[in-house]
Write a protein that holds these residues in place. Structure first.
Motif, PDB file in Angstrom:
ATOM      1  N   LEU A  53     -16.380 -27.496   5.815  1.00 13.30           N
ATOM      2  CA  LEU A  53     -17.202 -26.475   6.486  1.00 13.30           C
ATOM      3  C   LEU A  53     -17.797 -27.167   7.774  1.00 13.30           C
ATOM      4  O   LEU A  53     -17.855 -26.612   8.842  1.00 13.30           O
ATOM      5  N   ASP A  54     -17.893 -28.449   7.750  1.00  9.51           N
ATOM      6  CA  ASP A  54     -18.388 -29.317   8.773  1.00  9.51           C
ATOM      7  C   ASP A  54     -17.367 -29.290   9.839  1.00  9.51           C
ATOM      8  O   ASP A  54     -17.661 -29.047  11.021  1.00  9.51           O
ATOM      9  N   LEU A  55     -15.960 -29.383   9.574  1.00 11.13           N
ATOM     10  CA  LEU A  55     -14.969 -29.483  10.318  1.00 11.13           C
ATOM     11  C   LEU A  55     -14.719 -28.198  10.925  1.00 11.13           C
ATOM     12  O   LEU A  55     -14.537 -27.700  12.147  1.00 11.13           O
ATOM     13  N   TYR A  56     -14.936 -26.898  10.298  1.00  8.19           N
ATOM     14  CA  TYR A  56     -14.869 -25.500  10.877  1.00  8.19           C
ATOM     15  C   TYR A  56     -16.118 -25.439  11.853  1.00  8.19           C
ATOM     16  O   TYR A  56     -15.786 -24.895  12.873  1.00  8.19           O
ATOM     17  N   SER A 140     -20.047 -20.983  20.979  1.00  9.42           N
ATOM     18  CA  SER A 140     -20.882 -22.133  20.848  1.00  9.42           C
ATOM     19  C   SER A 140     -22.270 -21.597  20.741  1.00  9.42           C
ATOM     20  O   SER A 140     -22.677 -20.251  21.154  1.00  9.42           O
ATOM     21  N   ARG A 141     -23.303 -22.070  20.285  1.00 10.78           N
ATOM     22  CA  ARG A 141     -24.816 -21.836  20.199  1.00 10.78           C
ATOM     23  C   ARG A 141     -25.308 -21.166  21.619  1.00 10.78           C
ATOM     24  O   ARG A 141     -25.800 -20.035  21.756  1.00 10.78           O
ATOM     25  N   GLN A 168     -26.564 -23.269  14.441  1.00  9.73           N
ATOM     26  CA  GLN A 168     -27.855 -23.973  14.499  1.00  9.73           C
ATOM     27  C   GLN A 168     -27.765 -25.091  13.757  1.00  9.73           C
ATOM     28  O   GLN A 168     -28.159 -26.143  14.084  1.00  9.73           O
ATOM     29  N   THR A 169     -27.268 -24.911  12.673  1.00 12.49           N
ATOM     30  CA  THR A 169     -26.847 -26.179  11.686  1.00 12.49           C
ATOM     31  C   THR A 169     -26.165 -27.311  12.413  1.00 12.49           C
ATOM     32  O   THR A 169     -26.732 -28.499  12.226  1.00 12.49           O
ATOM     33  N   GLU A 170     -25.157 -26.898  12.996  1.00 13.69           N
ATOM     34  CA  GLU A 170     -24.227 -27.919  13.772  1.00 13.69           C
ATOM     35  C   GLU A 170     -25.403 -28.587  14.949  1.00 13.69           C
ATOM     36  O   GLU A 170     -25.045 -29.737  15.050  1.00 13.69           O
ATOM     37  N   PHE A 171     -25.841 -27.646  15.560  1.00 12.43           N
ATOM     38  CA  PHE A 171     -26.953 -28.394  16.692  1.00 12.43           C
ATOM     39  C   PHE A 171     -27.892 -29.139  16.140  1.00 12.43           C
ATOM     40  O   PHE A 171     -27.921 -30.226  16.516  1.00 12.43           O
ATOM     41  N   TRP A 175     -28.197 -33.432  16.895  1.00 13.93           N
ATOM     42  CA  TRP A 175     -29.565 -34.149  17.200  1.00 13.93           C
ATOM     43  C   TRP A 175     -30.177 -35.029  16.350  1.00 13.93           C
ATOM     44  O   TRP A 175     -30.722 -36.099  16.523  1.00 13.93           O
ATOM     45  N   GLU A 176     -30.051 -34.843  14.923  1.00  8.87           N
ATOM     46  CA  GLU A 176     -30.310 -35.619  14.018  1.00  8.87           C
ATOM     47  C   GLU A 176     -29.345 -36.941  13.849  1.00  8.87           C
ATOM     48  O   GLU A 176     -30.089 -38.104  13.718  1.00  8.87           O
ATOM     49  N   ALA A 177     -28.233 -36.743  14.443  1.00  8.83           N
ATOM     50  CA  ALA A 177     -27.389 -38.009  14.335  1.00  8.83           C
ATOM     51  C   ALA A 177     -27.779 -38.836  15.740  1.00  8.83           C
ATOM     52  O   ALA A 177     -27.771 -40.116  15.513  1.00  8.83           O
TER      53      ALA A 177
END
Length: 201
Positions: A53-56, A140-141, A168-171, A175-177
């Protein structure tokens, strides 16, 4: 659980997983293959659906609806054990539930557009003409936000809302990283020790 496979006739990999009782093939970008290799996931190994899912989300795993060109893929025994991430986490066509080659479509009258996710077959069904059709891989977002600013959308399907949540989760994860990298201890740019070995700081 998804499983990584290597093509027999070319130097590339793909992923097989089960969604909605069907075996789905996800192609990988070279960057996607690098990410799996960095996670020490090799050909023939199963891995968590969350990784796929992360790769998607990042665009490094995608479906084209063409299946795999590896003739042995259908003959291989696959073990799709229970996975903590549900199949429903992946975007699917709002009409038939397929995950193949999804596009965001805006259909209906200009003042009453309906936003949906649709597969290739459902995009050709008779009915309201499409005003806008965009492959999910290109979105993209910021682009989705801009699209909904430009177009008057009367309703968004559950699939579209879910896709927006994925973006939104990807965004937020990026930022968390960044926060984690910025918050890690940094070495001083200046030498704070004195000639006798004592520290000034």
């Amino acid at each position: 659980m998804p499983r990584l496979h290597k093509y027999r006739n070319r130097n590339a990999c793909y992923v097989l997983t089960a969604i909605g009782g069907k075996v789905i093939t996800y192609q990988l970008t070279p960057e996607g293959e690098k990410k799996l290799a960095a996670a020490r996931i090799g050909a023939g190994e199963r891995f968590e659906r969350a990784i796929l899912l992360d790769l998607y989300r990042s665009g490094d795993a995608y479906t084209g609806g063409s299946g795999t060109d590896d003739p042995l893929a259908g003959q291989m025994e696959m073990d799709f054990a229970n996975d903590p991430v549900p199949e429903t986490a992946f975007p699917a066509c709002d009409v038939c539930g397929s995950v193949n080659d999804l596009h965001l479509t805006l259909r209906g009258l200009p003042e009453k557009l309906i936003a949906q996710l649709q597969c290739p077959i459902c995009r050709t069904l008779p009915g309201a003409q499409s005003d806008t059709v965009i492959p999910l891989a290109l979105l993209s977002r910021p682009l989705v936000t801009r699209l909904f600013q430009l177009k008057t959308v009367a309703a968004r399907s559950p699939g579209v809302k879910q896709f927006e949540e994925l973006l939104q989760t990807e965004f937020e994860s990026k930022w968390e990283a960044l926060r984690k990298r910025r918050g890690s201890a940094q070495t001083s740019l200046f030498d704070t020790s004195t000639p006798d070995g004592l520290s000034l700081g």
